[in-house]
Design a protein around this motif. Sequence first.
Motif, mmCIF file in Angstrom:
data_model
loop_
_atom_site.group_PDB
_atom_site.id
_atom_site.type_symbol
_atom_site.label_atom_id
_atom_site.label_comp_id
_atom_site.label_asym_id
_atom_site.label_seq_id
_atom_site.Cartn_x
_atom_site.Cartn_y
_atom_site.Cartn_z
ATOM 1 N N LEU A 83 -8.744 46.112 47.443
ATOM 2 C CA LEU A 83 -8.050 44.841 47.228
ATOM 3 C C LEU A 83 -7.162 44.939 45.998
ATOM 4 N N TRP A 84 -7.668 45.565 44.946
ATOM 5 C CA TRP A 84 -6.878 45.687 43.715
ATOM 6 C C TRP A 84 -5.617 46.518 43.948
ATOM 7 N N ARG A 85 -5.721 47.571 44.743
ATOM 8 C CA ARG A 85 -4.530 48.374 45.051
ATOM 9 C C ARG A 85 -3.462 47.519 45.732
ATOM 10 N N CYS A 86 -3.889 46.691 46.653
ATOM 11 C CA CYS A 86 -2.933 45.837 47.366
ATOM 12 C C CYS A 86 -2.300 44.820 46.430
ATOM 13 N N ILE A 87 -3.096 44.248 45.529
ATOM 14 C CA ILE A 87 -2.553 43.299 44.557
ATOM 15 C C ILE A 87 -1.549 43.995 43.653
ATOM 16 N N THR A 88 -1.861 45.200 43.224
ATOM 17 C CA THR A 88 -0.951 45.957 42.370
ATOM 18 C C THR A 88 0.384 46.202 43.062
ATOM 19 N N ALA A 89 0.331 46.547 44.344
ATOM 20 C CA ALA A 89 1.571 46.781 45.090
ATOM 21 C C ALA A 89 2.380 45.502 45.213
ATOM 22 N N VAL A 90 1.706 44.391 45.449
ATOM 23 C CA VAL A 90 2.413 43.115 45.605
ATOM 24 C C VAL A 90 3.110 42.719 44.313
ATOM 25 N N GLU A 91 2.441 42.912 43.195
ATOM 26 C CA GLU A 91 2.955 42.423 41.914
ATOM 27 C C GLU A 91 3.879 43.407 41.208
ATOM 28 N N SER A 92 4.040 44.606 41.720
ATOM 29 C CA SER A 92 4.926 45.579 41.075
ATOM 30 C C SER A 92 6.369 45.094 41.131
ATOM 31 N N LYS A 93 7.087 45.263 40.042
ATOM 32 C CA LYS A 93 8.484 44.847 39.966
ATOM 33 C C LYS A 93 9.434 46.032 40.000
ATOM 34 N N ASP B 71 -14.343 44.124 50.783
ATOM 35 C CA ASP B 71 -13.202 44.610 50.000
ATOM 36 C C ASP B 71 -12.094 45.114 50.910
ATOM 37 N N LEU B 72 -12.455 45.877 51.916
ATOM 38 C CA LEU B 72 -11.468 46.424 52.841
ATOM 39 C C LEU B 72 -10.811 45.309 53.658
ATOM 40 N N LEU B 73 -11.608 44.344 54.108
ATOM 41 C CA LEU B 73 -11.062 43.225 54.878
ATOM 42 C C LEU B 73 -10.091 42.408 54.033
ATOM 43 N N GLN B 74 -10.481 42.083 52.816
ATOM 44 C CA GLN B 74 -9.599 41.302 51.942
ATOM 45 C C GLN B 74 -8.317 42.059 51.644
ATOM 46 N N GLY B 75 -8.419 43.382 51.456
ATOM 47 C CA GLY B 75 -7.221 44.175 51.211
ATOM 48 C C GLY B 75 -6.285 44.181 52.404
ATOM 49 N N VAL B 76 -6.836 44.305 53.608
ATOM 50 C CA VAL B 76 -6.003 44.281 54.816
ATOM 51 C C VAL B 76 -5.323 42.922 54.971
ATOM 52 N N LEU B 77 -6.020 41.841 54.650
ATOM 53 C CA LEU B 77 -5.421 40.505 54.731
ATOM 54 C C LEU B 77 -4.280 40.357 53.724
ATOM 55 N N VAL B 78 -4.471 40.877 52.511
ATOM 56 C CA VAL B 78 -3.394 40.848 51.513
ATOM 57 C C VAL B 78 -2.222 41.697 51.986
ATOM 58 N N TYR B 79 -2.526 42.825 52.618
ATOM 59 C CA TYR B 79 -1.465 43.673 53.169
ATOM 60 C C TYR B 79 -0.647 42.897 54.196
ATOM 61 N N ARG C 281 -16.557 33.431 54.030
ATOM 62 C CA ARG C 281 -16.063 32.299 54.833
ATOM 63 C C ARG C 281 -14.551 32.179 54.706
ATOM 64 N N ARG C 282 -14.049 32.339 53.480
ATOM 65 C CA ARG C 282 -12.588 32.275 53.298
ATOM 66 C C ARG C 282 -11.900 33.406 54.056
ATOM 67 N N ALA C 283 -12.513 34.572 54.055
ATOM 68 C CA ALA C 283 -11.897 35.728 54.702
ATOM 69 C C ALA C 283 -11.784 35.528 56.212
ATOM 70 N N VAL C 284 -12.834 35.023 56.854
ATOM 71 C CA VAL C 284 -12.793 34.873 58.310
ATOM 72 C C VAL C 284 -11.801 33.785 58.709
ATOM 73 N N LEU C 285 -11.719 32.682 57.937
ATOM 74 C CA LEU C 285 -10.753 31.632 58.252
ATOM 75 C C LEU C 285 -9.327 32.108 57.983
ATOM 76 N N SER C 286 -9.126 32.868 56.914
ATOM 77 C CA SER C 286 -7.798 33.406 56.621
ATOM 78 C C SER C 286 -7.365 34.394 57.687
ATOM 79 N N CYS C 287 -8.319 35.185 58.192
ATOM 80 C CA CYS C 287 -8.006 36.116 59.271
ATOM 81 C C CYS C 287 -7.562 35.358 60.515
#
Length: 565
Positions: free
Chosen positions: A152-162, A191-199, A267-273
């Motif tokens: 998840l942190w890797r995905c956040i880092t990619a999103v926030e990179s300028k 962790d993997l599910l949340q990262g895929v959702l952020v992706y 619960r947040r992850a399944v609804l977000s999915c």
Amino acid sequence: MEPIVRSPLPYGNACATCARAKCRCVPRSGGGRCERCHRLNKECRVPPGRRKAQPQALSRSLQLERKMDGLMSLLTSSSGGRMDLPTPARGQAEAQGMGQNEVESEREDDETLAREEESLHTFRTQRLQFLPLIHIPATTTARDLKRQSPFLWRCITAVESKDAARQAALCVRIRELAAKRLLVDCDKSLDLLQGVLVYLAWVTLHSQPQKSSLCIYSQMAIGLVVELGLNKPAPPDLSMTVSSSNAVGHMPGLKASISTRRTMNERRAVLSCFVLTSIIAQFLGRMDPLRWTPHMKECLDILVHSEESSGDGVLVQFTRTRLLADQILQGPWSEGLYGLNAAQTLAAFHLKALQSRLETIKAEIPIQLADNKPILFHLYDTELSLYEVALVKPLADEEFSPQRLNHLYACLHVVKRFFNLFFTISPAGYTSLALPYLTQVSHCLVTLFRLSTLNYPGWDKSAVKGTVDILVIAEQIASRMGQVADAVGMRSRGAYGDPFSKLGMMMQKLRSEWAVQLPECPEVVTDQSSREPFLSSMEMGDLDSFMNWSEMVWLMEGVGTGGFI
């Protein structure tokens, strides 16, 4: 003459006095007592049982100590031979003895930590307000999140990179790591599910080179939800997670990936999915979203009363509108709605029921969320899905229908409200928009183009232009997207351009194409040689050829494939 810098004796060879004080024992040039014993006028004697010195490579710390000894010798020499100089404190001595490289390295570490904390703060306070798929407490540091949820942190880092080039490298690494963990290691974790959702929500937009991966990663997210059992109630016993026909599952020592206790982030992850895959399914028109289950309804009811995160109420409204949108898109209720056949009465009944459900959802929104922009965007998109059935091409012998005309005007005014709201966001704020909002922009643009070119008795195309001019809207979007990079300080190098400038360029291309096809348009493009060949074949809403354009293949992937009526 400069004093000679001498090294302390190796470990185990210090005199008894220095060894007892745990200090360095530096021999003097004339022999006799060591430097410390001579300075303090103490007895310098060899301890019994001295260990034989073993030759060893000098460590980094020992090299620094030698530098410190040399500095102290220089200070002693410059003080006129005085031996009563105060000994520096331990921390001060280490700072004085630290080399330039070490100081710079420590400064870089502090800067990296500060950047990571800034990235996490931006993601937590800005990105998640548009799609609250996870709750990250304010007390959680970047270091904590990196340790607890590395993917998840890797995905956040990619999103926030300028930096566009660094962002491209991070996106490639994310895809490689996801492939290894999912397909090679068969990993299953939140962790993997949340990262895929952020992706899916944000990284897809920044992915370089841009590849069509919405369907694949949607199925990954759905697969992880099923593997983790988040779409079903948590079993009280792990033995209940094993199928009665699976003999291997009853072997002792096997650990199931399904937890027996449901957390709020699960619960947040399944609804977000569900929300994400529902939107992507509508956009692509060739996949099904995560199937809704009674347990997901329980998760929704729990989040209604949640006070842990302000985003929970927003996610609840997203879920409710997507449930209605799925009913609109999946049901055959629109068949015969405007025609004179037996299905007309049934279709009209369904339409009124869905209208009533939409009004109920609006009425149940808490007052503190009544003006929430993300919620309004989702409501407008769902309302557009409800009325755009009126855009179905009328039959040649179809009689004039006041109901169809009313629904056409309803579509037009929903599109107007959507773009009025969209342009209240600052250019810097567009970086926080998740994928759903960009698909909604695409949805509204395609609908507006169809409204601008529709031939139907009583439908006034000039009134459409006076209400919402698609060419003006496209120009505004292109202009605003071109301002995003400067507004947030995004750096582009070489072939790596920022995705928002590419969106602006795409809007300019679409605007030129639409200008050709709109009736009585004074801005018809006359220089056909300057236009790319694939654009000339683009029909009303049919942008399949746009998928061959590498600059923004993913955004237009769903248009013209059946995702929109």
